[in-house]
Design a protein around this motif. Structure first.
Motif, PDB file in Angstrom:
ATOM      1  N   LEU A 220      35.312 -37.402  28.254  1.00 27.35           N
ATOM      2  CA  LEU A 220      36.429 -36.964  29.369  1.00 27.35           C
ATOM      3  C   LEU A 220      35.833 -37.106  30.850  1.00 27.35           C
ATOM      4  CD1 LEU A 220      38.423 -33.934  27.572  1.00 27.35           C
ATOM      5  CD2 LEU A 220      39.233 -36.303  27.836  1.00 27.35           C
ATOM      6  N   THR A 221      34.537 -36.701  30.812  1.00 29.87           N
ATOM      7  CA  THR A 221      33.936 -36.814  31.943  1.00 29.87           C
ATOM      8  C   THR A 221      33.440 -38.148  32.496  1.00 29.87           C
ATOM      9  OG1 THR A 221      33.058 -34.611  31.496  1.00 29.87           O
ATOM     10  CG2 THR A 221      31.817 -36.044  33.206  1.00 29.87           C
ATOM     11  N   LYS A 224      36.815 -39.795  33.475  1.00 29.29           N
ATOM     12  CA  LYS A 224      37.702 -39.147  34.391  1.00 29.29           C
ATOM     13  C   LYS A 224      38.976 -39.004  34.226  1.00 29.29           C
ATOM     14  CE  LYS A 224      34.936 -40.581  38.538  1.00 29.29           C
ATOM     15  NZ  LYS A 224      33.693 -41.212  37.785  1.00 29.29           N
ATOM     16  N   ARG A 225      38.733 -38.553  32.642  1.00 28.81           N
ATOM     17  CA  ARG A 225      40.214 -38.216  31.924  1.00 28.81           C
ATOM     18  C   ARG A 225      40.454 -36.738  31.785  1.00 28.81           C
ATOM     19  NH1 ARG A 225      40.022 -43.353  28.035  1.00 28.81           N
ATOM     20  NH2 ARG A 225      40.424 -45.009  29.427  1.00 28.81           N
ATOM     21  N   LYS A 226      41.755 -36.347  31.473  1.00 30.76           N
ATOM     22  CA  LYS A 226      41.991 -34.945  31.068  1.00 30.76           C
ATOM     23  C   LYS A 226      42.597 -35.167  29.499  1.00 30.76           C
ATOM     24  CE  LYS A 226      43.620 -33.577  35.709  1.00 30.76           C
ATOM     25  NZ  LYS A 226      44.844 -33.109  36.546  1.00 30.76           N
ATOM     26  N   PRO A 227      42.516 -34.054  28.816  1.00 28.01           N
ATOM     27  CA  PRO A 227      43.025 -34.228  27.336  1.00 28.01           C
ATOM     28  C   PRO A 227      44.254 -34.770  27.111  1.00 28.01           C
ATOM     29  CG  PRO A 227      41.818 -32.122  27.662  1.00 28.01           C
ATOM     30  CD  PRO A 227      41.901 -32.610  28.831  1.00 28.01           C
ATOM     31  N   GLU A 228      45.138 -34.547  28.209  1.00 25.46           N
ATOM     32  CA  GLU A 228      46.451 -35.221  27.959  1.00 25.46           C
ATOM     33  C   GLU A 228      46.535 -36.491  28.343  1.00 25.46           C
ATOM     34  OE1 GLU A 228      46.380 -32.951  31.767  1.00 25.46           O
ATOM     35  OE2 GLU A 228      45.686 -32.538  29.886  1.00 25.46           O
ATOM     36  N   ASP A 229      45.502 -37.299  28.737  1.00 26.81           N
ATOM     37  CA  ASP A 229      45.503 -38.601  28.786  1.00 26.81           C
ATOM     38  C   ASP A 229      45.347 -39.352  27.537  1.00 26.81           C
ATOM     39  OD1 ASP A 229      45.563 -38.710  31.576  1.00 26.81           O
ATOM     40  OD2 ASP A 229      43.374 -38.401  31.930  1.00 26.81           O
ATOM     41  N   MET A 255      38.219 -27.193  28.910  1.00 25.96           N
ATOM     42  CA  MET A 255      38.969 -28.089  28.287  1.00 25.96           C
ATOM     43  C   MET A 255      39.621 -27.644  27.356  1.00 25.96           C
ATOM     44  SD  MET A 255      35.942 -30.964  28.439  1.00 25.96           S
ATOM     45  CE  MET A 255      35.078 -31.636  29.946  1.00 25.96           C
ATOM     46  N   ASP A 256      41.001 -27.762  27.365  1.00 26.31           N
ATOM     47  CA  ASP A 256      41.952 -27.454  26.358  1.00 26.31           C
ATOM     48  C   ASP A 256      42.437 -28.539  25.456  1.00 26.31           C
ATOM     49  OD1 ASP A 256      43.789 -26.312  24.439  1.00 26.31           O
ATOM     50  OD2 ASP A 256      44.785 -24.910  26.209  1.00 26.31           O
TER      51      ASP A 256
END
Length: 346
Positions: A220-221, A224-229, A255-256
């Motif tokens: 994710l780092t 540069k993403r979020k879990p929802e990506d 991070m959830d």
């Protein structure tokens, strides 16, 4: 274009495609929730062989044969073969795949081997070192118990934290181009060895969850993403115990992933009715579930992007009996659907 992303990932400038796949499983897996999705369910767990080890070789051979056929490819079309299992000196792979006569890289990442095989396969094709390659991994409940724990005749009690090694395997054919691909491998994140000092070989979820958390956070780092990506963030072998540990570790990092997460070991068995404890594990767990359950969803466009994270416990009978801790490792593979891009091009 620089394909190196962040500290541990690659984003392929020209993503390789998965053009064929197949899954072969044993009888217990054939009685589970995903029974209708597998390509082949063995009539018995020896697959017509005399030993458990030969049975595992047989299911690898069958998985690769089916995957090649579904991709309309022949063994001689494969430049390389990446394969691995849980047995000493990778005997399930070497004896099962020798007749294909494909140049072989034998891999060991414990239960994370499917991720390692797919990552190295994709890197090889993306770099131009091969037009087409195959990746195969497998495990077998009886051969794994025989090697790592107790003879089946011992009938030892299994704690609720224990996972059940899947009898099964998966094969994948990757290509630099494709007319009707199942998915594309958009990127990979390579995991580090993570050791929390755990020595309980009956709690693989606790061993592997920290490695999965580190890998997912790194991915994710880096991207540069979020879990929802991701439509799904899929671990291979954590089971119910490991899943909760994974959630707790990532929540501490802010991070959830609870809405996106699924675990192959929790999908392949019904722990309430099949007596499999915390869930499934083994090289064949993530491989067979990815092949049978998730790739069809990517092929249809139901899922657009997933992060596939098989996890492994890096122990041996020698290290365990000498009182060593059990380190864990995880490897991440970003898989994307080709449906939307194909429509845009049309």
């Amino acid at each position: 274009m620089d394909q190196q992303v962040g500290l541990g990932s690659l984003c392929f400038a020209k993503a390789p495609f998965i053009i064929g796949t197949a899954s072969v499983v044993g009888t217990k897996e054939g009685e589970g929730p995903l029974a209708d999705a597998f390509d082949c369910i063995g009539p018995d767990d020896k697959f017509g062989q005399q030993t458990w080890e030969a049975a595992e070789s047989s299911l690898q051979k069958e998985a690769l044969t089916l995957a090649l056929g579904k991709a309309d490819q022949k063994p001689e079309d494969m430049r390389y073969l990446f394969a691995g299992d849980l047995l000493g000196q990778l005997i399930a792979s070497s004896f099962g795949l020798k007749t294909f006569e494909i140049p072989l890289f034998g891999l060991y990442g414990a239960c994370s081997t499917c991720g390692e095989a797919l990552a190295l396969s994709a890197m090889t094709v993306a770099a131009g070192y091969a037009d087409r390659v195959a990746a195969v991994t497998s495990s077998h409940f009886a051969s794994a118990e025989k090697q790592f724990r107790f003879p089946l005749e011992y009938a030892n009690q299994r704690p609720v934290s224990a996972t059940w090694t899947v009898t099964g395997g998966g094969a994948f054919i990757l290509s630099k181009d494709a007319k009707q691909p199942l998915a594309k491998v958009a990127g990979v994140t390579t995991g580090k060895i993570v050791d929390y000092g755990i020595k309980d070989s009956m709690n693989m979820g606790a061993v592997m969850a920290p490695a999965a958390a580190e890998l997912i956070a790194q991915n994710l780092t880096d991207f540069k993403r979020k879990p929802e990506d991701y439509d799904r963030i899929i671990t291979g072998d954590l089971g119910e115990v490991g899943q909760q540990i994974l959630f707790d570790l990532l929540l501490k990092k802010g991070m959830d992933i609870r809405k996106q997460h699924e675990d192959c070991g929790m999908l392949i068995f019904d722990s309430q009715t099949q007596g499999t404890g915390s869930g499934g594990s083994g090289c064949g767990c993530a491989a067979s579930v990815l092949s049978a359950h998730f790739l069809p969803k990517l092929a249809s466009g139901e899922l657009k992007r997933i992060l596939f994270v098989p996890t492994g416990a890096l122990l041996s009978t020698v290290s365990f009996n000498e009182g060593q801790t059990i380190p864990g490792i995880a490897h991440g593979v970003v898989l994307e659907s080709c449906v939307s891009s194909a429509k845009k091009e049309g």
